[in-house]
Design an enzyme around this catalytic site. Structure first.
Site, PDB file in Angstrom:
ATOM      1  N   ASP A  74       0.810  -1.228   0.000  1.00 49.80           N
ATOM      2  CA  ASP A  74       0.000   0.000   0.000  1.00 49.80           C
ATOM      3  C   ASP A  74       0.843   1.278   0.000  1.00 49.80           C
ATOM      4  OD1 ASP A  74      -2.197  -1.660   0.114  1.00 49.80           O
ATOM      5  OD2 ASP A  74      -2.255  -1.624   2.307  1.00 49.80           O
ATOM      6  N   GLY A  81      -4.549  -4.167  -3.804  1.00 48.92           N
ATOM      7  CA  GLY A  81      -5.537  -3.123  -4.093  1.00 48.92           C
ATOM      8  C   GLY A  81      -4.763  -1.885  -4.482  1.00 48.92           C
ATOM      9  N   HIS A  82      -4.736  -1.574  -5.763  1.00 46.69           N
ATOM     10  CA  HIS A  82      -3.925  -0.458  -6.265  1.00 46.69           C
ATOM     11  C   HIS A  82      -4.852   0.686  -6.681  1.00 46.69           C
ATOM     12  CE1 HIS A  82      -0.334  -3.334  -7.211  1.00 46.69           C
ATOM     13  NE2 HIS A  82      -0.706  -3.344  -5.958  1.00 46.69           N
ATOM     14  N   ARG A 132       2.209 -28.678  -7.327  1.00 46.57           N
ATOM     15  CA  ARG A 132       1.931 -29.230  -8.661  1.00 46.57           C
ATOM     16  C   ARG A 132       0.522 -29.801  -8.801  1.00 46.57           C
ATOM     17  NH1 ARG A 132       7.288 -32.397  -7.916  1.00 46.57           N
ATOM     18  NH2 ARG A 132       6.308 -32.404  -5.888  1.00 46.57           N
ATOM     19  N   GLN A 149       2.023  -5.938  -3.241  1.00 46.07           N
ATOM     20  CA  GLN A 149       2.504  -6.042  -1.853  1.00 46.07           C
ATOM     21  C   GLN A 149       3.801  -5.234  -1.704  1.00 46.07           C
ATOM     22  OE1 GLN A 149       1.484  -9.471  -3.336  1.00 46.07           O
ATOM     23  NE2 GLN A 149      -0.456  -8.510  -2.853  1.00 46.07           N
ATOM     24  N   GLY A 156     -10.780  -2.972   3.433  1.00 41.68           N
ATOM     25  CA  GLY A 156     -11.352  -1.885   4.234  1.00 41.68           C
ATOM     26  C   GLY A 156     -10.863  -1.875   5.683  1.00 41.68           C
ATOM     27  N   ARG A 183      -5.521   0.349   8.697  1.00 41.29           N
ATOM     28  CA  ARG A 183      -4.097  -0.009   8.615  1.00 41.29           C
ATOM     29  C   ARG A 183      -3.401   0.456   9.887  1.00 41.29           C
ATOM     30  NH1 ARG A 183      -3.788   2.544   2.654  1.00 41.29           N
ATOM     31  NH2 ARG A 183      -4.594   0.794   1.455  1.00 41.29           N
ATOM     32  N   LYS A 228       2.943  10.274  -0.138  1.00 43.01           N
ATOM     33  CA  LYS A 228       2.132  10.740   0.980  1.00 43.01           C
ATOM     34  C   LYS A 228       2.866  11.702   1.913  1.00 43.01           C
ATOM     35  CE  LYS A 228      -1.497   8.020   1.824  1.00 43.01           C
ATOM     36  NZ  LYS A 228      -2.438   6.917   2.082  1.00 43.01           N
ATOM     37  N   ASP A 255       2.322  14.697   2.078  1.00 50.38           N
ATOM     38  CA  ASP A 255       1.286  15.615   2.560  1.00 50.38           C
ATOM     39  C   ASP A 255       0.648  15.155   3.863  1.00 50.38           C
ATOM     40  OD1 ASP A 255       0.407  13.575   0.626  1.00 50.38           O
ATOM     41  OD2 ASP A 255      -1.598  14.249   1.161  1.00 50.38           O
ATOM     42  N   SER A 306       5.412  12.399  -3.943  1.00 49.80           N
ATOM     43  CA  SER A 306       3.966  12.454  -4.175  1.00 49.80           C
ATOM     44  C   SER A 306       3.331  13.215  -3.022  1.00 49.80           C
ATOM     45  CB  SER A 306       3.424  11.035  -4.272  1.00 49.80           C
ATOM     46  OG  SER A 306       2.024  11.049  -4.371  1.00 49.80           O
ATOM     47  N   VAL A 307       2.468  14.182  -3.366  1.00 51.43           N
ATOM     48  CA  VAL A 307       1.884  15.037  -2.322  1.00 51.43           C
ATOM     49  C   VAL A 307       0.352  14.996  -2.344  1.00 51.43           C
ATOM     50  CG1 VAL A 307       3.865  16.575  -2.116  1.00 51.43           C
ATOM     51  CG2 VAL A 307       2.143  17.051  -3.867  1.00 51.43           C
TER      52      VAL A 307
HETATM   53  P1  GDP Z   1      -0.743   0.410  -3.551  1.00 54.92           P
HETATM   54  O1  GDP Z   1      -1.348  -0.877  -3.112  1.00 54.92           O
HETATM   55  O2  GDP Z   1       0.731   0.471  -3.308  1.00 54.92           O
HETATM   56  O3  GDP Z   1      -1.084   0.776  -4.976  1.00 54.92           O
HETATM   57  O4  GDP Z   1      -1.390   1.532  -2.625  1.00 54.92           O
HETATM   58  P2  GDP Z   1      -2.940   1.658  -2.190  1.00 54.92           P
HETATM   59  O5  GDP Z   1      -3.722   2.135  -3.333  1.00 54.92           O
HETATM   60  O6  GDP Z   1      -3.397   0.424  -1.510  1.00 54.92           O
HETATM   61  O7  GDP Z   1      -2.818   2.742  -1.039  1.00 54.92           O
HETATM   62  C1  GDP Z   1      -2.315   4.009  -1.261  1.00 54.92           C
HETATM   63  C2  GDP Z   1      -3.395   5.026  -0.881  1.00 54.92           C
HETATM   64  O8  GDP Z   1      -2.824   6.300  -0.767  1.00 54.92           O
HETATM   65  C3  GDP Z   1      -4.490   5.160  -1.924  1.00 54.92           C
HETATM   66  O9  GDP Z   1      -5.686   5.498  -1.278  1.00 54.92           O
HETATM   67  C4  GDP Z   1      -3.990   6.321  -2.791  1.00 54.92           C
HETATM   68  O10 GDP Z   1      -5.044   7.001  -3.447  1.00 54.92           O
HETATM   69  C5  GDP Z   1      -3.376   7.187  -1.737  1.00 54.92           C
HETATM   70  N1  GDP Z   1      -2.240   8.007  -2.170  1.00 54.92           N
HETATM   71  C6  GDP Z   1      -1.261   7.704  -3.061  1.00 54.92           C
HETATM   72  N2  GDP Z   1      -0.330   8.684  -3.085  1.00 54.92           N
HETATM   73  C7  GDP Z   1      -0.734   9.614  -2.190  1.00 54.92           C
HETATM   74  C8  GDP Z   1      -0.174  10.839  -1.728  1.00 54.92           C
HETATM   75  O11 GDP Z   1       0.914  11.270  -2.136  1.00 54.92           O
HETATM   76  N3  GDP Z   1      -0.870  11.518  -0.780  1.00 54.92           N
HETATM   77  C9  GDP Z   1      -2.050  11.068  -0.282  1.00 54.92           C
HETATM   78  N4  GDP Z   1      -2.658  11.774   0.660  1.00 54.92           N
HETATM   79  N5  GDP Z   1      -2.602   9.907  -0.690  1.00 54.92           N
HETATM   80  C10 GDP Z   1      -1.936   9.194  -1.614  1.00 54.92           C
HETATM   81  P1  IMO Z   2      -0.873  -4.122  -2.289  1.00 55.52           P
HETATM   82  O1  IMO Z   2      -0.440  -4.670  -3.608  1.00 55.52           O
HETATM   83  C1  IMO Z   2      -0.955  -4.557   2.053  1.00 55.52           C
HETATM   84  C2  IMO Z   2      -1.032  -8.625   3.657  1.00 55.52           C
HETATM   85  C3  IMO Z   2      -2.302  -9.077   4.366  1.00 55.52           C
HETATM   86  C4  IMO Z   2      -1.722 -10.066   5.350  1.00 55.52           C
HETATM   87  C5  IMO Z   2      -0.598 -10.720   4.557  1.00 55.52           C
HETATM   88  C6  IMO Z   2      -0.989 -12.031   3.902  1.00 55.52           C
HETATM   89  O2  IMO Z   2      -2.171  -3.410  -2.332  1.00 55.52           O
HETATM   90  O3  IMO Z   2       0.219  -3.360  -1.641  1.00 55.52           O
HETATM   91  P2  IMO Z   2      -2.570 -12.724   1.865  1.00 55.52           P
HETATM   92  O4  IMO Z   2      -3.941 -12.302   1.498  1.00 55.52           O
HETATM   93  O5  IMO Z   2      -1.540 -12.413   0.842  1.00 55.52           O
HETATM   94  O6  IMO Z   2      -2.514 -14.140   2.325  1.00 55.52           O
HETATM   95  O7  IMO Z   2      -2.198 -11.835   3.171  1.00 55.52           O
HETATM   96  O8  IMO Z   2      -0.231  -9.793   3.557  1.00 55.52           O
HETATM   97  N1  IMO Z   2      -1.243  -8.115   2.274  1.00 55.52           N
HETATM   98  C7  IMO Z   2      -1.175  -6.821   1.947  1.00 55.52           C
HETATM   99  N2  IMO Z   2      -0.996  -5.720   2.708  1.00 55.52           N
HETATM  100  N3  IMO Z   2      -1.054  -4.434   0.719  1.00 55.52           N
HETATM  101  C8  IMO Z   2      -1.206  -5.527  -0.059  1.00 55.52           C
HETATM  102  O9  IMO Z   2      -1.181  -5.459  -1.410  1.00 55.52           O
HETATM  103  C9  IMO Z   2      -1.317  -6.791   0.549  1.00 55.52           C
HETATM  104  N4  IMO Z   2      -1.497  -8.049   0.090  1.00 55.52           N
HETATM  105  C10 IMO Z   2      -1.429  -8.848   1.165  1.00 55.52           C
HETATM  106  O10 IMO Z   2      -2.947  -8.001   5.000  1.00 55.52           O
HETATM  107  O11 IMO Z   2      -1.144  -9.391   6.428  1.00 55.52           O
HETATM  108 MG    MG Z   3      -2.852  -1.563  -1.829  1.00 52.64          MG
END
Ligand code: GDP
Ligand code: IMO
Ligand code: MG
Length: 432
Positions: free
Chosen positions: A13, A40-41, A143, A230, A308, A311, A337, A339, A418-419
């Site tokens: 994340d 979740g991107h 396998r 991840q 949801g 974190r 982040k 900011d 990133s801000v």
């Molecule tokens: P990812 O899994 O690495 O793609 O990241 P996620 O999407 O799960 O979580 C990043 C969160 O931070 C998302 O809600 C983005 O919209 C938000 N985000 C990304 N860059 C910034 C930033 O520079 N500032 C703020 N405030 N939010 C950001």
């Molecule tokens: P992105 O790509 C944050 C965490 C889960 C759990 C552990 C194992 O959005 O950064 P799993 O479902 O893989 O068996 O869970 O890894 N986890 C993540 N935490 N961002 C993710 O993906 C994650 N994918 C898995 O919360 O602790």
């Molecule tokens: Mg994510």
């Protein structure tokens, strides 16, 4: 041409999705190489927000091809939902999405097994996203798995039933009550029916030998960006095992997850948040369980993009970043982040860990050891929301000091800051 790589350096994340989307216009192909719908991107632009779980984050740029590589595991039900959401927004993902024949399938019964294993672990549960990740990668290594390519074969249903039956025997041995277990709000039978409907629709997508496509693209001079899911601290070998995911999230995973030789890896970008978060269980040395942590969560909207869940939040952890940088061979850093730290009078950075009063040289094997303590430096905060900043020259002095501190400690340039969540909230600095 080479394959550049973007990956997360912390516990996921970090903001990988946003940065991949920002970089996409510079690449011909974006390829996911591992993980599945546990990811979740988030991508935001033009007042729209999308969360992608399986589809690469380059999908919003029609001229860029997006590849779901062999190292990714796919739940057709979840993938189809993603596709439908994109279509509702006027996109046509079938035009720039390719799916590897060798990517493994997450069966509905893999998700039941995930739930059963977590429930059996009780208090020591991993905190899995319950998307079936562990059991699917287990079947791959064992396998026993089924792949996207099997969907195109006449005996798919027979193989499916065999694997499902073996899962049901395991569930019965675990005495897991499957009747009470809902999958994304659906009973097992309802989920399974939708899963098969999704498969029929998926067959209309372009299913390819992605390793051939990617290597040919490189030979033709096309540029490829590999998108990690991840983060390094969740890597199955080097993360805080067993509180990890089940794939290699580090740059080495790109080769196996796409069928690319190590010779063809180009520049490696490491993405990190200006602080730390973690969702799920497991050690987190700089975690703030007090009001400061709550403030970080609220200011940063730190709730899981996939589940949801709130974190866990804490200060930036340099020993963990150093370890990630070493494992990944990072060339340049991207800080997200900044900011979110804006309203803090003081900000802390963990500069090293200590055990019995001595600084640790190496990242420890067992982070849950209570005698390992983080040591902090405190820096001045910056009282500027940063959202209206359009160039690095406008960055407040305190933030500049914060970045200088990080660059000095990590011996790498922070190339992008990133801000804000939108594409436009991105400052380029020290572009290499
Ligand atoms: P990812 O899994 O690495 O793609 O990241 P996620 O999407 O799960 O979580 C990043 C969160 O931070 C998302 O809600 C983005 O919209 C938000 N985000 C990304 N860059 C910034 C930033 O520079 N500032 C703020 N405030 N939010 C950001
Ligand atoms: P992105 O790509 C944050 C965490 C889960 C759990 C552990 C194992 O959005 O950064 P799993 O479902 O893989 O068996 O869970 O890894 N986890 C993540 N935490 N961002 C993710 O993906 C994650 N994918 C898995 O919360 O602790
Ligand atoms: Mg994510």
């Amino acid at each position: 041409m080479n394959v550049d790589v973007i990956l997360g350096l912390q516990w996921g994340d970090e903001g990988k999705g946003k940065i991949v989307d920002v970089f996409t216009p510079e690449y011909d192909v974006i390829a996911r190489f591992q993980g599945g719908p546990n990811a979740g991107h988030t991508i935001e632009f033009e007042n729209k927000k999308f969360i992608l779980h399986t589809i690469p984050s380059g999908i919003f740029h029609r001229n860029t091809m997006n590849v779901i590589g062999n190292g990714v595991i796919i739940d057709p039900f979840i993938l189809l939902k993603e596709i439908q959401k994109l279509r509702e927004s006027g996109l046509a993902p079938e035009e720039n999405l390719l799916i590897s024949k060798r990517a493994h399938l997450i069966l509905p019964s893999h998700r039941l097994l995930d739930a059963a294993y977590e429930s059996a672990k009780g208090k020591s549960k991993i905190g899995s996203t319950l998307k079936g990740i562990g059991p699917t990668y287990t079947d791959k290594a064992g396998r026993n798995g089924l792949r996207i390519g099997n969907l195109l074969q006449h005996d798919f249903r027979i193989k499916y039933n065999q694997l499902k039956e073996s899962h049901l025997s395991l569930l019965s041995a675990l005495q897991f009550d499957t009747s009470g277990c809902l999958l994304d709000g659906l009973t097992f039978n309802a989920y399974e029916n939708s899963w098969f409907d999704s498969i029929d629709l998926l067959k209309g997508f372009t299913i390819i030998d992605s390793e051939n496509y990617l290597n040919k693209s490189l030979d033709e001079g096309k540029s490829i960006l590999a998108e990690g899911a991840q983060g390094a601290m969740l890597d199955v070998d080097f993360g805080s095992y067993p509180f990890v995911t089940s794939s290699n999230t580090i740059s080495a995973g790109v080769c196996a997850g796409l069928g690319i030789s190590p010779h063809r890896i180009g520049k490696i970008f490491g993405v990190f948040k200006a602080y730390c978060t973690r969702v799920g269980s497991g050690p987190f040395p700089t975690e703030l369980t007090d009001g400061v942590g709550d403030n970080l969560r609220n200011m940063g909207h730190e709730f899981g993009s996939t589940t949801g869940r709130p974190r866990r939040c804490g200060w930036l952890d340099l020993p963990a970043l150093k370890y990630s940088i070493m494992l990944n061979g990072v060339d340049s850093l991207i800080m997200m982040k900044a900011d979110v730290l804006s309203s803090f009078e003081k900000v802390s950075i963990c500069c090293h860990y200590q055990e019995n009063g001595k600084n640790l040289e190496n990242y420890p094997f067992d982070l849950s050891n209570e005698s390992t303590v983080p040591v902090y430096d405190e820096l001045e905060g910056w009282d500027d929301p940063l959202r209206n900043i359009t160039s690095v020259d406008m960055i407040p002095g305190e933030l500049k000091t914060y970045i200088d501190y990080i660059e000095n400690a990590l011996k790498l340039p922070v190339e992008i800051i990133s801000v804000g969540p939108d594409r436009t909230h991105t400052l380029l600095r020290n572009r290499l």
